[in-house]
Design a protein around this motif. Sequence first.
Motif, short mmCIF file in Angstrom:
data_model
loop_
_atom_site.label_atom_id
_atom_site.label_comp_id
_atom_site.label_asym_id
_atom_site.label_seq_id
_atom_site.Cartn_x
_atom_site.Cartn_y
_atom_site.Cartn_z
N ILE A 167 -20.98 -42.21 -18.24
CA ILE A 167 -20.78 -41.67 -16.89
C ILE A 167 -22.08 -41.67 -16.09
O ILE A 167 -23.18 -41.64 -16.65
CB ILE A 167 -20.25 -40.21 -16.94
CG1 ILE A 167 -21.07 -39.37 -17.92
CG2 ILE A 167 -18.78 -40.18 -17.31
CD1 ILE A 167 -20.73 -37.91 -17.93
N ASP A 168 -21.92 -41.73 -14.78
CA ASP A 168 -23.05 -41.54 -13.87
C ASP A 168 -22.48 -41.06 -12.54
O ASP A 168 -21.27 -41.08 -12.33
CB ASP A 168 -23.85 -42.84 -13.70
CG ASP A 168 -25.28 -42.56 -13.24
OD1 ASP A 168 -25.54 -41.45 -12.73
OD2 ASP A 168 -26.13 -43.44 -13.41
N TYR A 169 -23.38 -40.64 -11.65
CA TYR A 169 -22.92 -40.24 -10.33
C TYR A 169 -22.26 -41.41 -9.63
O TYR A 169 -22.70 -42.55 -9.74
CB TYR A 169 -24.09 -39.78 -9.46
CG TYR A 169 -24.50 -38.39 -9.77
CD1 TYR A 169 -23.61 -37.34 -9.58
CD2 TYR A 169 -25.76 -38.12 -10.26
CE1 TYR A 169 -23.98 -36.06 -9.88
CE2 TYR A 169 -26.13 -36.84 -10.56
CZ TYR A 169 -25.24 -35.81 -10.37
OH TYR A 169 -25.60 -34.53 -10.66
N ASN A 170 -21.27 -41.10 -8.84
CA ASN A 170 -20.61 -42.11 -8.05
C ASN A 170 -20.57 -41.60 -6.62
O ASN A 170 -20.38 -40.40 -6.40
CB ASN A 170 -19.19 -42.30 -8.59
CG ASN A 170 -18.73 -43.71 -8.41
OD1 ASN A 170 -19.54 -44.59 -8.16
ND2 ASN A 170 -17.45 -43.92 -8.53
N SER A 171 -20.76 -42.48 -5.66
CA SER A 171 -20.69 -42.11 -4.24
C SER A 171 -21.76 -41.10 -3.83
O SER A 171 -22.60 -40.71 -4.61
CB SER A 171 -19.33 -41.55 -3.85
OG SER A 171 -18.37 -42.50 -4.03
N ARG A 172 -21.61 -40.64 -2.56
CA ARG A 172 -22.57 -39.69 -2.03
C ARG A 172 -21.83 -38.51 -1.42
O ARG A 172 -20.63 -38.56 -1.19
CB ARG A 172 -23.38 -40.32 -0.89
CG ARG A 172 -24.36 -41.33 -1.27
CD ARG A 172 -24.49 -42.35 -0.18
NE ARG A 172 -23.26 -43.11 -0.07
CZ ARG A 172 -22.83 -43.67 1.04
NH1 ARG A 172 -23.48 -43.53 2.15
NH2 ARG A 172 -21.71 -44.36 1.04
N ALA A 179 -18.74 -40.22 -12.70
CA ALA A 179 -17.62 -41.13 -12.92
C ALA A 179 -17.96 -42.15 -13.99
O ALA A 179 -19.12 -42.45 -14.24
CB ALA A 179 -17.29 -41.85 -11.62
N THR A 180 -16.93 -42.69 -14.58
CA THR A 180 -17.11 -43.80 -15.53
C THR A 180 -17.15 -45.08 -14.72
O THR A 180 -16.82 -45.09 -13.54
CB THR A 180 -15.93 -43.90 -16.51
OG1 THR A 180 -14.77 -44.20 -15.74
CG2 THR A 180 -15.71 -42.62 -17.26
N VAL A 181 -17.53 -46.17 -15.35
CA VAL A 181 -17.57 -47.42 -14.64
C VAL A 181 -16.14 -47.81 -14.29
O VAL A 181 -15.21 -47.58 -15.05
CB VAL A 181 -18.32 -48.50 -15.46
CG1 VAL A 181 -17.56 -48.89 -16.71
CG2 VAL A 181 -18.61 -49.71 -14.60
N GLU A 183 -14.39 -46.22 -12.42
CA GLU A 183 -13.70 -44.95 -12.22
C GLU A 183 -12.40 -44.81 -13.00
O GLU A 183 -11.38 -44.38 -12.49
CB GLU A 183 -13.42 -44.73 -10.72
CG GLU A 183 -14.72 -44.62 -9.94
CD GLU A 183 -14.49 -44.09 -8.55
OE1 GLU A 183 -14.06 -42.94 -8.45
OE2 GLU A 183 -14.72 -44.83 -7.60
N SER B 58 -22.36 -47.66 -16.04
CA SER B 58 -22.09 -46.54 -15.13
C SER B 58 -23.25 -46.30 -14.17
O SER B 58 -23.06 -45.88 -13.04
CB SER B 58 -21.78 -45.27 -15.94
OG SER B 58 -22.88 -44.94 -16.75
N GLN B 61 -23.07 -48.91 -11.40
CA GLN B 61 -22.03 -48.52 -10.45
C GLN B 61 -22.50 -47.37 -9.58
O GLN B 61 -22.24 -47.34 -8.37
CB GLN B 61 -20.77 -48.12 -11.21
CG GLN B 61 -19.71 -47.55 -10.30
CD GLN B 61 -18.47 -47.17 -11.07
OE1 GLN B 61 -17.61 -48.00 -11.33
NE2 GLN B 61 -18.37 -45.91 -11.46
N THR B 65 -22.46 -47.47 -5.53
CA THR B 65 -21.66 -46.57 -4.69
C THR B 65 -22.53 -45.60 -3.92
O THR B 65 -22.07 -44.96 -2.98
CB THR B 65 -20.64 -45.78 -5.53
OG1 THR B 65 -21.36 -45.07 -6.55
CG2 THR B 65 -19.62 -46.69 -6.17
N PHE B 66 -23.79 -45.46 -4.31
CA PHE B 66 -24.67 -44.54 -3.58
C PHE B 66 -25.06 -45.13 -2.22
O PHE B 66 -25.12 -44.42 -1.23
CB PHE B 66 -25.92 -44.23 -4.40
CG PHE B 66 -26.83 -43.24 -3.73
CD1 PHE B 66 -26.54 -41.89 -3.80
CD2 PHE B 66 -27.92 -43.65 -2.99
CE1 PHE B 66 -27.34 -40.96 -3.16
CE2 PHE B 66 -28.74 -42.73 -2.34
CZ PHE B 66 -28.45 -41.38 -2.43
#
Lengths: 887, 159
Positions: A167-172, A179-181, A183, B58, B61, B65-66
Amino acid sequence: MDKIVLTIDNKRISCPPGTSILQAATQNDIKIPHLCYHPDLKPFGACRLCLVEDEQSGRLMASCVTPVAPDMTIQTDTPRIISHRRNIVRLMIAEHPESCIVCSKGNRCQLRWVAAQMGIGETNLYAMPNYKPLEQANPFIIRDLSKCILCGKCIRADHELVAVGAIDYNSRGFASRPATVHEQGLEQSNCTFCGTCVSLCPTGALSAKNSRYVGSPAEESFSICGFCGVGCSLAMGQSANKVIDVNPAHLTESVNKATLCVRGHFAHDFLNSRRRIIAPMMPKKGEGETLQMTPVAWDEALDQVAERLRHIRDESGPQSIAFVGSSKCSNEENYLFQKIARVLIGTNNVDNGGYVSGQFLSTILDQKTGGGCRPSPVSDLEKADVIVVLGADPNHSLPVVSYYLKRIAKNGVPLIVVDPRKTELVSFASLWLPVKPQTDLELINALAALLHETNAYDSEFIDHYAEGFSLFTYALSSLDVDKVCRMTGLEMKDLNATTALLEEKRLAFVIGHGILQQRYGTHTLGAILNLSLMTGSLGAEGAGIYILARENNQSGAMDMGTVPNLLPGRMPLAEDSARKTWEKNWGVKISPDPGLNLGRVIKAAESGQIKALYIMGENPLRSLPQPQRVKAALANLDFFVVQDILDSEIVKLADVVLPGAAASEKSGSFTNLEGRIQGFSPVVSPPGKAKPDWEILDLLAKRLGAAEAYGTVEKIREEIRHLVPAYADMNGRGPGWVKTSSPMAVFGAAGAREKISFSPVVSTADEPADSDYPFTAILGSLRYHLGSGTRTSASDRIREFDYGGEVDISVADADKLKLKDGDAVRIETRWGEIKRKIGRSNRIEPGQLFVPLAVNANDAMNLIDLNDLADPNTTGWKTCAAKITKV
Amino acid sequence: MNMKPPEIDWDRIHEIIEKHKGVKWGLIPLLQEVQEHTGYIPPESIELIAEAMNLYPSEVQGVITFYAGFALKPKGKYVLRVCRGTACHVKGGRSVLRLMQKELNLKEGETSSDYQFTLETVACLGACFLAPTMMINRDYFGKLSPTKVSSVLGEYQKK
Ligand code: SF4
Ligand code: SF4
Ligand code: SF4
Ligand code: FES
Ligand code: FES
């Protein structure tokens, strides 16, 4: 370096530079609330709850990310700070959905706790809950990201602690979430369900899925994980005498700290399985005159065991009785168990389940190094120059060890992975050597030869601490490196690249079942020891040989003498002095007859030589090759006692069944792969009439003529501490360590002078290909199960996950055979066949198959032959020639 | 009409990845190049990029997305960015957006099925003196009125 002096809440404090204000305060018992800070994670400064005020400048700052500075004056609790903190929490709550009352995080929610501490109920703010769909397609983890406060603990745990990267942060902004890759759900990602993120998440955003129980445990107690040889510290939550929740105990001195693996976290469901044995049983005539397993009283069962054993011993002699103890039971229990066999019955026919994992191979190391080469803390690997992982896939077998290896490799220590398969560790490695199965020996010898050729070895060390070097190098000089390349499938440039990494370095070896269960296991360990001597890699921190013990007390059971050829303290039975010592200790004559190991016991039962067998906590029907043959052998016994916790096929064959207890239900100690002796006490009591195994043995010993019962675990411990010098450190509380005393000079004991001798260089022959069985099937474990999978298969959540054990095949072979993912196939060998589904994989080379163990009652054992792993001519249990057909 | 997203030139993507492989801080330039070349970053390329840059998929991604400049979905040939900043809002930016939505039959963030147009909004285009404003690819359009919007759109629809 100079300490920094500052004032926090009017208290003068000094601490080393680089300490954060939060750490400095915590060390001095000043509590600052925090949500995103965790001592094992890099500080992140996300939640701002840890605000403090700098009195001089009036500035507010996040104490977790602000380092201390000289003469700072910090206040942590002024009205201004409190009002800020309250606002922060109010904002978090405003964004939070209203399902606090039914939240599965229960009392583990830190946000709720913090809010309660500050007296925040209603926020009076415009609620703007951030609705995200609930994700719970897997049986382990529920993700309700509407409750996420973006503290980043899960992501940091996933990256920094377990190094999985699921997982890592997704979006802002408002939409930002872990989120996972692509999503997808966690089950579609590379998440290992270690649950580390769940334990650290301060809110209900991540919680453990518990199908049987909703709510909070009444109490949490400390325990030790009873699955693999890592021996993780656990905090077990119980309610109404049932273990309902498991988390890492997080002790600074524990091996696992804040991490666990899927088994430790979620597979303890077996404790509450309906398959638990809850009363002693014996076959009795029921209706229609057929024999039926019938509950009996403890006295009746134990009297029967004692009487029959005594009778058989008197009739057929002590060597007609065999005992199989358990690599899952405690040290105290194993000690008592082998004592019953040796002292009260008079036989050395005593072994334990560690046999199946090839644990006894480590005897060669003990012999060569005078017992000095015992593993040290896994954390010492941080100090290694180079780490060589051979035949081990710790990502699956001992996950916490893999966390260490991955973290250490990420910090820049070169990691060399020797494995036919491209295991998950390979992405962290400086070098991957995809050797053909069972050719590690050739590789190690060739590396020694190349290091010798380039003079890149530690001659000073060899002069001081080793002998037989010239003979060894003479043997190396005749090594045919071309042949090595042909056999291993490696190229000269791979070997050269490896030697370049090893030159003038001290090496740490991490050895797994790929070596221990293979055909040339003993010779390979000998060659590894040679290479260790040559490179000066013994007797120093961050170097040496780590044997990965598959089961929790594999190492301890061996230390306690629950093996045919060793007395407690790993003293060789064959040595007169060792026998004399223990004859004096116990006041009996000890038979010099080497006993039978587990493999041989089964064959002796087959031939009728063994008439009675007592098994504690093992299931050879599941763990040994050729189960049908094992079943027939067990059926051939005159008398068969099974002491276990779960009902199984083997229980149906028994003449007496004695219900034992799991680790969380008794006191005892386990010795992990590092030689760390860890004591534990009961979290709950055993179910029904079941009893702790040591108590059962104690009651039986009395009936077999022991002068006095021990009565308590501490009494047994006292005897071990007193008689086994290696266990002088053993206690019922915190960890102790196995002590070594070796006559070898390299281990530095006073007066130790002896030198370690090089082992002979053994070469193996090219294996002719078998055209009827063109594939090489490699058998191995996957993380959802341990060993043969008895306990894990009885765990609700593991069952629900329904992991099918797909056989991996290379994409090239799959194309050739026109196999799609999920196609059903039959795998056949000379010994048997199984049906599985297929998975196309680029982690395996053409010509090879990977067959996961433990699923379908461990049917993979049908594929190999019941040969004695301890026999020098064994063909091993790791690989076999196979063919594959679509069904 | 072309109803499929533009073909992905995988050879080129592999080349780009190869070029940046293992370079420190190379991820952003790599992503920029892929985005530039393909018009978006195909999700299927995430794992390849991650492996080359020795990162977790991840993480890659997360970076994509950032930044608003990166997209995981193919965009239209023309990307229209309508300003939603304060100045434009005051001068009627909302009705510009509504008109565009109607004319193109697209909602914010959507791409037309023929991959001609993508409609987006931005916080401020930095050309407030021309409010209300929008951008089509790299061209600015200011002082927009309903008629001007229709005529500009008409131009592009003809192209
Ligand atoms: S899911 Fe939990 S741990 Fe992860 S960022 Fe959100 S609140 Fe923090
Ligand atoms: S369960 Fe473990 S592997 Fe999965 S996301 Fe959480 S920390 Fe990562
Ligand atoms: S199975 Fe091993 S690694 Fe997993 S929690 Fe238990 S002791 Fe730790
Ligand atoms: S604990 Fe310091 S910002 Fe979260
Ligand atoms: S507000 Fe629209 S350009 Fe600045």
